[in-house]
Design a protein around this motif. Structure first.
Motif, mmCIF file in Angstrom:
data_model
loop_
_atom_site.group_PDB
_atom_site.id
_atom_site.type_symbol
_atom_site.label_atom_id
_atom_site.label_comp_id
_atom_site.label_asym_id
_atom_site.label_seq_id
_atom_site.Cartn_x
_atom_site.Cartn_y
_atom_site.Cartn_z
ATOM 1 N N PHE A 35 0.837 -1.192 0.000
ATOM 2 C CA PHE A 35 0.000 0.000 0.000
ATOM 3 C C PHE A 35 0.876 1.247 0.000
ATOM 4 O O PHE A 35 1.970 1.259 0.570
ATOM 5 N N GLU A 36 0.337 2.300 -0.610
ATOM 6 C CA GLU A 36 1.064 3.559 -0.672
ATOM 7 C C GLU A 36 0.897 4.364 0.614
ATOM 8 O O GLU A 36 1.792 5.114 1.010
ATOM 9 N N THR A 37 -0.251 4.215 1.266
ATOM 10 C CA THR A 37 -0.561 5.004 2.456
ATOM 11 C C THR A 37 -1.123 4.126 3.569
ATOM 12 O O THR A 37 -1.631 3.021 3.317
ATOM 13 N N THR A 38 -1.064 4.644 4.789
ATOM 14 C CA THR A 38 -1.661 3.929 5.917
ATOM 15 C C THR A 38 -3.184 3.889 5.783
ATOM 16 O O THR A 38 -3.816 2.922 6.211
ATOM 17 N N GLN A 39 -3.757 4.921 5.174
ATOM 18 C CA GLN A 39 -5.207 4.951 4.972
ATOM 19 C C GLN A 39 -5.651 3.802 4.068
ATOM 20 O O GLN A 39 -6.667 3.150 4.320
ATOM 21 N N ALA A 40 -4.871 3.555 3.010
ATOM 22 C CA ALA A 40 -5.202 2.456 2.100
ATOM 23 C C ALA A 40 -5.073 1.116 2.814
ATOM 24 O O ALA A 40 -5.884 0.205 2.601
ATOM 25 N N PHE A 41 -4.077 0.993 3.664
ATOM 26 C CA PHE A 41 -3.908 -0.236 4.445
ATOM 27 C C PHE A 41 -5.109 -0.471 5.352
ATOM 28 O O PHE A 41 -5.672 -1.572 5.404
ATOM 29 N N LEU A 42 -5.528 0.571 6.068
ATOM 30 C CA LEU A 42 -6.654 0.430 6.993
ATOM 31 C C LEU A 42 -7.958 0.139 6.267
ATOM 32 O O LEU A 42 -8.837 -0.546 6.798
ATOM 33 N N ALA A 43 -8.100 0.667 5.056
ATOM 34 C CA ALA A 43 -9.343 0.484 4.295
ATOM 35 C C ALA A 43 -9.410 -0.867 3.589
ATOM 36 O O ALA A 43 -10.461 -1.253 3.088
ATOM 37 N N SER A 44 -8.297 -1.592 3.561
ATOM 38 C CA SER A 44 -8.248 -2.859 2.818
ATOM 39 C C SER A 44 -8.966 -3.970 3.577
ATOM 40 O O SER A 44 -9.140 -3.907 4.794
ATOM 41 N N ASP A 45 -9.377 -4.988 2.828
ATOM 42 C CA ASP A 45 -10.020 -6.162 3.409
ATOM 43 C C ASP A 45 -8.918 -7.177 3.706
ATOM 44 O O ASP A 45 -8.516 -7.949 2.844
ATOM 45 N N ARG A 46 -8.415 -7.167 4.935
ATOM 46 C CA ARG A 46 -7.254 -7.984 5.289
ATOM 47 C C ARG A 46 -7.696 -9.337 5.832
ATOM 48 O O ARG A 46 -8.482 -9.412 6.782
ATOM 49 N N ARG A 47 -7.176 -10.406 5.231
ATOM 50 C CA ARG A 47 -7.510 -11.756 5.686
ATOM 51 C C ARG A 47 -6.982 -11.986 7.098
ATOM 52 O O ARG A 47 -5.915 -11.504 7.463
ATOM 53 N N ASP A 48 -7.756 -12.740 7.879
ATOM 54 C CA ASP A 48 -7.394 -13.007 9.265
ATOM 55 C C ASP A 48 -6.444 -14.203 9.325
ATOM 56 O O ASP A 48 -6.822 -15.325 9.661
ATOM 57 N N VAL A 49 -5.192 -13.962 8.951
ATOM 58 C CA VAL A 49 -4.160 -14.996 8.943
ATOM 59 C C VAL A 49 -2.910 -14.432 9.621
ATOM 60 O O VAL A 49 -2.790 -13.213 9.795
ATOM 61 N N PRO A 50 -1.964 -15.295 9.998
ATOM 62 C CA PRO A 50 -0.706 -14.779 10.553
ATOM 63 C C PRO A 50 -0.085 -13.774 9.591
ATOM 64 O O PRO A 50 -0.011 -14.020 8.384
ATOM 65 N N ASN A 51 0.340 -12.642 10.121
ATOM 66 C CA ASN A 51 0.834 -11.589 9.245
ATOM 67 C C ASN A 51 1.831 -10.705 9.970
ATOM 68 O O ASN A 51 2.027 -10.819 11.176
#
Length: 208
Positions: A35-51
Motif C-alpha cells: 500500500f502507498e498510504t496507511t489509509q489504504a492499508f486500513l481500508a483494505s479487506d485484510r484476511r485473518d491470517v498470521p501476518n
C-alpha cells in the motif's frame, strides 16, 4: 485460521520500494499486499491470517511511529518491521520500545529483512495460538457461578479450603464441592494448572 498461509503487508509511499519488497518477499514464497498510504492499508479487506507489517518511518501525513501507536490500540495489531532511509538512534529506540520487531535502515541486506519477517510472522502465530486458548478459557469461565468465581479467586491467591470456608462463611465440605466444580468446568488437571488458568484469565481481563 492460523493454518492458512501467512501474509506480509507493506506500507511505503515509494513505488520502487514497494515493487522491490514485493519481488523479494514473493521470491521466498510469501504472499504480499503493498500500500502507498496507511489509509489504504486500513481500508483494505485484510484476511485473518498470521501476518506482519513492513512500515516506512516517513510517510505523508502521520509518521510510521504515530501509526504504530494507533495500531497498538486495535484488537490484534500486526508485528511491525520498520524500514527507513532517515533513521537515528532515538527513533529506533522509540520504535523498539513500542514493540517493533526490527528497525532497518536503508539500504539493508535482503536477508536481514527476510529474517525479521519470519520472526514477526512466528510471533503473530504464537499470539494467535494464545488468543485461541484464552478464548476457550473465557468460555469455560463464563460457565462458573458467582460463588465458583469467588472460590477460584481465593484458590489462586493461595488460600486453603479451611481459610476459604471462613472467608465466605461456608462449611469446608461446601467449599470442596465448589472447588471440584471449578476444576471440572475449567478442565484443570491439578491445583497448579488451575492457578495458571486463573493467571491467564486475569491477564486477559487486564489487557481488555
Amino acid at each position: 485460521m492460523s493454518g492458512e498461509a501467512p501474509l506480509v503487508f507493506v506500507v511505503d509511499d515509494d513505488p520502487s520500494v514497494r515493487e522491490s519488497l514485493d519481488s523479494l518477499l514473493r521470491s521466498v514464497g510469501l504472499a504480499v499486499h503493498a500500500f502507498e498510504t496507511t489509509q489504504a492499508f486500513l481500508a483494505s479487506d485484510r484476511r485473518d491470517v498470521p501476518n506482519c507489517l513492513i512500515l516506512d518511518v516517513r510517510l505523508p501525513g502521520s509518521s510510521g511511529l504515530e501509526f504504530q501507536r494507533r495500531l497498538a490500540l486495535s484488537d490484534s495489531p500486526p508485528p511491525i518491521i520498520f524500514i527507513t532511509a532517515h533513521g537515528d538512534v532515538p527513533m529506533s529506540v522509540a520504535a523498539m520500545k513500542a514493540g517493533a520487531v526490527e528497525f532497518l535502515t536503508k539500504p539493508f541486506r535482503d536477508q536481514d529483512l527476510l529474517d525479521a519477517v519470519h520472526r514477526a510472522i512466528e510471533l503473530d502465530r504464537k499470539r494467535r495460538a494464545e488468543a485461541d486458548v484464552v478464548a476457550v478459557l473465557r468460555d469455560r469461565f463464563a460457565a462458573l457461578t458467582a460463588r465458583e468465581r469467588e472460590i477460584l479467586t481465593l484458590v489462586a491467591d493461595g488460600r486453603m479450603n479451611k481459610q476459604i470456608a471462613g472467608d465466605l462463611n461456608l462449611s469446608e465440605v461446601t467449599v470442596k464441592v465448589h472447588r471440584a466444580q471449578v476444576m471440572q468446568k475449567l478442565q484443570a488437571r491439578s491445583l497448579a494448572d488451575l492457578v495458571r488458568i486463573a493467571d491467564r484469565l486475569a491477564a486477559d481481563t487486564t489487557r481488555r
